[in-house]
Scaffold this motif. Structure first.
Motif, PDB file in Angstrom:
ATOM      1  N   ALA A 194       9.869   1.844   7.239  1.00 22.81           N
ATOM      2  CA  ALA A 194      10.965   1.527   6.330  1.00 22.81           C
ATOM      3  C   ALA A 194      10.523   1.604   4.875  1.00 22.81           C
ATOM      4  O   ALA A 194      11.324   1.922   3.981  1.00 22.81           O
ATOM      5  N   ALA A 195       9.238   1.326   4.629  1.00 21.35           N
ATOM      6  CA  ALA A 195       8.700   1.398   3.267  1.00 21.35           C
ATOM      7  C   ALA A 195       8.472   2.832   2.803  1.00 21.35           C
ATOM      8  O   ALA A 195       8.221   3.066   1.625  1.00 21.35           O
TER       9      ALA A 195
ATOM     10  N   ASP B 188       0.832  -1.200   0.000  1.00 17.81           N
ATOM     11  CA  ASP B 188       0.000   0.000   0.000  1.00 17.81           C
ATOM     12  C   ASP B 188       0.871   1.256   0.000  1.00 17.81           C
ATOM     13  O   ASP B 188       0.595   2.221  -0.716  1.00 17.81           O
ATOM     14  N   ILE B 189       1.907   1.232   0.828  1.00 18.56           N
ATOM     15  CA  ILE B 189       2.798   2.383   0.931  1.00 18.56           C
ATOM     16  C   ILE B 189       3.507   2.613  -0.405  1.00 18.56           C
ATOM     17  O   ILE B 189       3.585   3.747  -0.898  1.00 18.56           O
ATOM     18  N   ALA B 190       4.021   1.547  -1.002  1.00 19.03           N
ATOM     19  CA  ALA B 190       4.724   1.670  -2.279  1.00 19.03           C
ATOM     20  C   ALA B 190       3.819   2.248  -3.354  1.00 19.03           C
ATOM     21  O   ALA B 190       4.234   3.105  -4.143  1.00 19.03           O
ATOM     22  N   ALA B 191       2.564   1.799  -3.390  1.00 17.17           N
ATOM     23  CA  ALA B 191       1.621   2.292  -4.401  1.00 17.17           C
ATOM     24  C   ALA B 191       1.329   3.772  -4.205  1.00 17.17           C
ATOM     25  O   ALA B 191       1.293   4.551  -5.163  1.00 17.17           O
ATOM     26  N   GLY B 192       1.116   4.183  -2.961  1.00 16.54           N
ATOM     27  CA  GLY B 192       0.839   5.582  -2.691  1.00 16.54           C
ATOM     28  C   GLY B 192       2.005   6.486  -3.039  1.00 16.54           C
ATOM     29  O   GLY B 192       1.826   7.565  -3.619  1.00 16.54           O
ATOM     30  N   LEU B 193       3.216   6.047  -2.702  1.00 18.88           N
ATOM     31  CA  LEU B 193       4.398   6.843  -3.030  1.00 18.88           C
ATOM     32  C   LEU B 193       4.607   6.918  -4.539  1.00 18.88           C
ATOM     33  O   LEU B 193       4.939   7.985  -5.080  1.00 18.88           O
TER      34      LEU B 193
END
Length: 229
Positions: A207-208, A180-185
């Protein structure tokens, strides 16, 4: 320099706004057996760990990576969806405490809300029906609606386009996994927050690259409302 107000909240479902009683791993075990993975031993344990590590990603993409064969991946994915559908009546599918109220509060202040998932459209609809959530959000999206699932930005950007949001810095994302974090960033969202109600813990979420780590969706709604005040 003042920020533009947040106009769109993109919220994950299982683990972030929905508690599904561990159904993903139970359905995965059924799917893995259907695809021919040994039922016990190191191979199965590695596969289970991979599912945990990639939680939030499109399930067909996970099976492709695990199995390395399109036919086996499709078999596993169909078995996963069937198992999840069968098991959904055996557990207490419920909103994360405060989730429905948080979504309603966001929409009441003018924030559009999109609910996203790594499940298929059919499985997402089954979850929405089980919760009585068909009309709770402005938009619901599965990977098939957007092109690719997480960790790619497609779900977030599709929500932005469909809901006619003016810019990515008006978008806030919340999820319980590093995917989720990777997609938002990747989508350029201004707020990319982790929720501690699901799979991954605070150190992994930070960390993500999470901009915030919050106890739950309730605090996320408060954060967004405070930004718009």
């Amino acid at each position: 320099m003042p920020h533009n107000p947040i106009d769109l909240a993109v919220l994950d479902m299982a683990g972030t706004t929905v508690a599904d009683g561990g159904l993903v791993l139970r359905a995965f075990d059924v799917a893995a057996t259907a695809a021919g993975l040994e039922t016990e031993g190191p191979q199965r344990e590695r596969a289970r760990q991979y599912v945990l590590d990639t939680m939030g990603q499109s399930k067909i993409a996970v099976f492709r990576a695990l199995l390395g064969d399109e036919d086996r991946a499709q078999t596993a994915n169909h078995a996963f969806e069937a198992a999840y559908d069968d098991l959904i009546d055996e557990v207490d599918i419920a909103p994360i405490p405060g989730a429905a109220e948080a979504i309603s509060a966001l929409r009441a202040t003018g924030v559009r809300v999109a609910l996203t998932t790594g499940f298929s459209r059919e499985t997402q609809d089954r979850l929405l029906d089980a919760l009585g959530w068909r009309d709770i959000a402005d938009l619901t999206l599965a990977p098939s609606d957007a092109g690719r699932g997480r960790p790619y930005p497609d779900l977030v950007l599709t929500a932005l386009l469909r809901l006619r949001i003016d810019a990515v810095d008006r978008v806030a994302v919340l999820g319980d996994t590093t995917s989720d974090i990777a997609a938002g960033l990747a989508a350029g969202s201004r707020i990319v927050a982790g929720a501690l109600t699901g799979t991954h813990d605070e150190p992994r979420l930070r960390a993500a690259g999470a901009t915030h780590v919050l106890p739950s969706v309730a605090e996320f709604a408060e954060l967004i409302r405070a930004e718009r005040a």
